[in-house]
Design a protein around this motif. Structure first.
Motif, mmCIF file in Angstrom:
data_model
loop_
_atom_site.group_PDB
_atom_site.id
_atom_site.type_symbol
_atom_site.label_atom_id
_atom_site.label_comp_id
_atom_site.label_asym_id
_atom_site.label_seq_id
_atom_site.Cartn_x
_atom_site.Cartn_y
_atom_site.Cartn_z
ATOM 1 N N LEU A 274 0.706 -1.217 -0.057
ATOM 2 C CA LEU A 274 -0.001 -0.012 -0.068
ATOM 3 C C LEU A 274 0.669 1.113 -0.105
ATOM 4 O O LEU A 274 2.034 1.269 0.393
ATOM 5 C CB LEU A 274 -0.794 -0.013 1.225
ATOM 6 C CG LEU A 274 -1.765 -1.221 1.272
ATOM 7 C CD1 LEU A 274 -2.713 -1.007 2.751
ATOM 8 C CD2 LEU A 274 -2.729 -1.178 0.223
ATOM 9 N N ASP A 275 0.356 2.282 -0.396
ATOM 10 C CA ASP A 275 0.961 3.632 -0.374
ATOM 11 C C ASP A 275 0.566 4.385 0.941
ATOM 12 O O ASP A 275 1.262 4.980 1.547
ATOM 13 C CB ASP A 275 0.587 4.373 -1.623
ATOM 14 C CG ASP A 275 1.341 3.757 -2.826
ATOM 15 O OD1 ASP A 275 2.612 3.918 -2.905
ATOM 16 O OD2 ASP A 275 0.780 3.304 -3.663
ATOM 17 N N VAL A 276 -0.676 4.384 1.178
ATOM 18 C CA VAL A 276 -1.437 4.920 2.553
ATOM 19 C C VAL A 276 -2.270 3.958 2.917
ATOM 20 O O VAL A 276 -3.178 3.350 2.419
ATOM 21 C CB VAL A 276 -2.087 6.277 2.074
ATOM 22 C CG1 VAL A 276 -2.632 6.751 3.187
ATOM 23 C CG2 VAL A 276 -1.236 7.335 1.354
ATOM 24 N N PHE A 277 -2.317 3.873 4.307
ATOM 25 C CA PHE A 277 -3.372 3.048 5.120
ATOM 26 C C PHE A 277 -4.350 3.867 5.781
ATOM 27 O O PHE A 277 -4.004 5.037 6.146
ATOM 28 C CB PHE A 277 -2.594 2.219 6.292
ATOM 29 C CG PHE A 277 -3.423 1.402 6.762
ATOM 30 C CD1 PHE A 277 -3.619 -0.002 6.449
ATOM 31 C CD2 PHE A 277 -3.923 1.839 8.156
ATOM 32 C CE1 PHE A 277 -4.626 -0.727 7.240
ATOM 33 C CE2 PHE A 277 -4.854 0.980 8.899
ATOM 34 C CZ PHE A 277 -5.076 -0.438 8.294
ATOM 35 N N VAL A 278 -5.570 3.637 5.645
ATOM 36 C CA VAL A 278 -6.621 4.375 6.250
ATOM 37 C C VAL A 278 -7.333 3.628 7.171
ATOM 38 O O VAL A 278 -7.505 2.423 6.940
ATOM 39 C CB VAL A 278 -7.595 4.827 5.121
ATOM 40 C CG1 VAL A 278 -6.931 6.061 4.376
ATOM 41 C CG2 VAL A 278 -8.085 3.841 4.385
ATOM 42 N N HIS A 279 -7.802 4.199 8.334
ATOM 43 C CA HIS A 279 -8.880 3.393 9.264
ATOM 44 C C HIS A 279 -9.802 4.614 9.753
ATOM 45 O O HIS A 279 -9.422 5.330 10.701
ATOM 46 C CB HIS A 279 -8.094 2.978 10.653
ATOM 47 C CG HIS A 279 -8.692 1.917 11.120
ATOM 48 N ND1 HIS A 279 -9.986 2.159 11.950
ATOM 49 C CD2 HIS A 279 -8.603 0.497 11.007
ATOM 50 C CE1 HIS A 279 -10.343 0.892 12.416
ATOM 51 N NE2 HIS A 279 -9.730 -0.158 11.878
ATOM 52 N N PRO A 280 -11.131 4.334 9.387
ATOM 53 C CA PRO A 280 -12.160 5.385 9.804
ATOM 54 C C PRO A 280 -12.995 4.979 10.895
ATOM 55 O O PRO A 280 -13.900 5.816 11.528
ATOM 56 C CB PRO A 280 -13.051 5.254 8.578
ATOM 57 C CG PRO A 280 -12.978 3.798 8.003
ATOM 58 C CD PRO A 280 -11.648 3.370 8.402
ATOM 59 N N ALA A 297 6.139 0.192 6.772
ATOM 60 C CA ALA A 297 6.670 1.663 6.379
ATOM 61 C C ALA A 297 5.557 2.288 5.532
ATOM 62 O O ALA A 297 5.807 2.608 4.357
ATOM 63 C CB ALA A 297 7.986 1.623 5.612
ATOM 64 N N VAL A 298 4.279 2.135 5.979
ATOM 65 C CA VAL A 298 3.126 2.614 5.138
ATOM 66 C C VAL A 298 2.606 3.953 6.351
ATOM 67 O O VAL A 298 2.275 3.546 7.392
ATOM 68 C CB VAL A 298 2.170 1.632 4.897
ATOM 69 C CG1 VAL A 298 0.757 2.308 4.208
ATOM 70 C CG2 VAL A 298 2.686 0.550 3.938
ATOM 71 N N PRO A 299 2.574 4.999 5.751
ATOM 72 C CA PRO A 299 1.910 5.892 6.532
ATOM 73 C C PRO A 299 0.534 5.881 6.784
ATOM 74 O O PRO A 299 -0.484 5.284 5.897
ATOM 75 C CB PRO A 299 2.322 7.362 5.820
ATOM 76 C CG PRO A 299 2.452 6.927 4.461
ATOM 77 C CD PRO A 299 3.174 5.662 4.298
ATOM 78 N N ALA A 347 6.594 7.804 5.966
ATOM 79 C CA ALA A 347 6.652 6.327 5.917
ATOM 80 C C ALA A 347 8.115 5.865 6.810
ATOM 81 O O ALA A 347 7.617 4.904 7.571
ATOM 82 C CB ALA A 347 6.917 5.666 4.356
ATOM 83 N N ALA A 348 9.100 6.333 6.686
ATOM 84 C CA ALA A 348 10.173 6.279 7.283
ATOM 85 C C ALA A 348 9.934 6.500 8.896
ATOM 86 O O ALA A 348 10.315 5.627 9.848
ATOM 87 C CB ALA A 348 11.420 7.166 7.008
ATOM 88 N N ALA A 349 9.414 7.614 9.116
ATOM 89 C CA ALA A 349 9.056 7.861 10.586
ATOM 90 C C ALA A 349 8.270 7.025 11.131
ATOM 91 O O ALA A 349 8.307 6.448 12.274
ATOM 92 C CB ALA A 349 8.476 9.495 10.666
ATOM 93 N N ALA A 350 7.191 6.551 10.530
ATOM 94 C CA ALA A 350 6.156 5.484 11.017
ATOM 95 C C ALA A 350 6.716 4.150 11.016
ATOM 96 O O ALA A 350 6.724 3.556 12.207
ATOM 97 C CB ALA A 350 5.083 5.092 9.816
ATOM 98 N N LEU A 351 7.826 3.668 10.414
ATOM 99 C CA LEU A 351 8.440 2.328 10.630
ATOM 100 C C LEU A 351 9.350 2.591 12.027
ATOM 101 O O LEU A 351 9.449 1.702 12.540
ATOM 102 C CB LEU A 351 9.584 2.150 9.424
ATOM 103 C CG LEU A 351 10.355 0.882 9.611
ATOM 104 C CD1 LEU A 351 9.699 -0.401 9.590
ATOM 105 C CD2 LEU A 351 11.456 0.701 8.238
ATOM 106 N N GLU A 352 10.064 3.503 11.859
ATOM 107 C CA GLU A 352 11.086 3.909 13.265
ATOM 108 C C GLU A 352 10.160 3.993 14.624
ATOM 109 O O GLU A 352 10.476 3.509 15.481
ATOM 110 C CB GLU A 352 11.702 5.201 13.189
ATOM 111 C CG GLU A 352 12.642 5.572 13.940
ATOM 112 C CD GLU A 352 13.747 4.236 14.151
ATOM 113 O OE1 GLU A 352 14.313 4.378 15.255
ATOM 114 O OE2 GLU A 352 14.223 4.150 13.048
ATOM 115 N N SER A 353 9.032 4.367 14.589
ATOM 116 C CA SER A 353 8.167 4.432 15.674
ATOM 117 C C SER A 353 7.494 3.249 16.126
ATOM 118 O O SER A 353 7.262 3.200 17.426
ATOM 119 C CB SER A 353 6.986 5.530 15.350
ATOM 120 O OG SER A 353 6.003 4.743 14.487
ATOM 121 N N VAL A 354 7.767 2.144 15.630
ATOM 122 C CA VAL A 354 7.200 0.705 16.185
ATOM 123 C C VAL A 354 8.142 -0.054 16.113
ATOM 124 O O VAL A 354 8.315 -1.278 16.745
ATOM 125 C CB VAL A 354 6.284 0.258 15.059
ATOM 126 C CG1 VAL A 354 5.110 1.256 15.020
ATOM 127 C CG2 VAL A 354 6.716 0.014 13.445
#
Length: 382
Positions: A274-280, A297-299, A347-354
């Protein structure tokens, strides 16, 4: 130590509660502890078709108790077991601590049985059941359901909550003895290298950007809100999951690609593609799929209520939008879809955060909570 885990739902039905239980059992096995799972029995149809509740998992016994199907969602089974029956199971299994996973019906009976036997209890809050009342057209039930939640958790020796939002929510209800207990993420399974270019080409043959949702297809997840994304040019929505609203959502989102239920390596491949993940969904107490997307690494673009408030660092790892502000959902998704540099940075920041959210560390925390309630009950008895 032997732990009795009471599960409102268990295999073969897969959801966030089930997955957390499986991880707990895996860790108990790793640490050499003992366990027994008590869960609602499955349907006769599932029994005959080979999709019965397993008799063992990770070598641990699974005990089933009588149940009936939830009318609007028959995959979900509601326990009808009595306190007497549960007390008998606890005595026969000689357990040391009772773990109530997202307790509601079975969990409330198990709480009473544990109290009668003087057993220490840990209740894990994972599902905002009262919020479902409005979604399923029973808003008048919400207050009574919150009363039930309050009763169960105030009886527990310790309640573990997955997010700061849940902590504040239960604290405002007068529930005591709360601690935050987050979830781990499997960074070996969910990882950027799982990205599958063949899948991307098949779903987006004209180099469309892929916007994805993963989760149950049910009213509480608000997947129909993603219709607002259908007007974004050069994109395609990917919906992963199953549930009672599958056909209705396929009609509402005719251009989306529906994969059905996925798990394991295949789920990781799709998420990483995916390029972007969404959750409503506005009633998420945690939202594990957000962590899994970040590990790929998906924002993320998620509604700013509940668990996502802790998981998404807005303007760094993704975006949060105001509940019901669907125009903002579309704006935030387009902001990432059409800006490759920003998307890559997020994406890079998301990966680093987990990176440090291992299930092993979370499992060891849980064992510490078990020890705490055991010592608490022992001191009361002294």
């Amino acid at each position: 130590m032997k732990v009795a885990i009471f599960a409102e739902s268990f295999l073969p039905h897969v959801n966030g509660v089930t997955n957390s239980i499986l991880r707990t059992l895996e860790h108990l096995r790793l640490r050499g502890e003992e366990a027994v799972v008590i869960a609602p029995a499955g349907s006769l149809v599932n029994e005959l078709s080979g999709r019965a509740v397993p008799r063992r998992y990770q070598g641990f016994k699974v005990v089933t108790v009588p149940s009936v199907p939830l009318a609007m969602y028959p995959e979900v089974r509601l326990s009808t077991a009595s306190v007497h029956r549960i007390r008998k199971i606890l005595v026969n299994e000689q357990v040391d601590v009772v773990h109530l996973a997202s307790p509601f019906l079975l969990g409330s009976k198990a709480m009473r049985a544990a109290q009668e036997l003087g057993l220490p209890t840990v209740a894990v809050y994972q599902t905002e059941v009262p919020a479902y009342a409005a979604r399923y057209k029973f808003p008048w039930l919400a207050e009574r359901l919150w009363d039930h939640v309050r009763s169960i958790h105030n009886a527990a020796d310790l309640t573990l909550v997955p997010s700061s939002f849940s902590y504040q929510q239960l604290e405002s209800l007068g529930i005591e003895r709360l601690k935050i207990f987050r979830r781990g993420v499997d960074t070996a399974q969910f990882a950027p290298h799982r990205r599958n270019e063949a899948f991307r080409k098949a779903i987006g043959p004209n180099s469309e950007r892929l916007i994805g949702y993963v989760g149950r297809l049910s009213a509480d997840k608000q997947v129909e809100d993603l219709k607002v994304l259908s007007s974004l040019p050069g994109t395609r929505l990917v919906v992963v999951g199953s549930g009672p609203m599958a056909q209705e959502l396929k009609a509402a989102l005719p251009d989306a690609h529906f994969t059905g239920f996925l798990s394991g390596a295949r789920l990781a491949e799709v998420m990483a593609s995916l390029d972007v993940f969404v959750h409503p969904g506005e009633s998420e107490t945690f939202c594990q799929t957000i962590q899994e997307a970040m590990a790929c690494a998906v924002p993320v673009v998620a509604v700013g209520r509940g668990g996502p408030l802790d998981l998404v660092d807005s303007s760094r790892t993704g975006w949060l939008y105001e509940p019901k502000a669907l125009h903002e959902l579309a704006y935030r998704v387009s902001d990432l879809v059409y800006d490759e540099a920003k998307r890559s940075a997020f994406a890079a920041a998301a990966l680093e955060s987990v990176r440090d959210r291992s299930w092993q560390r979370i499992g060891d925390e849980l064992l510490e909570h078990y020890d705490f309630v055991r010592s608490l009950v022992a001191s009361r008895s002294a």
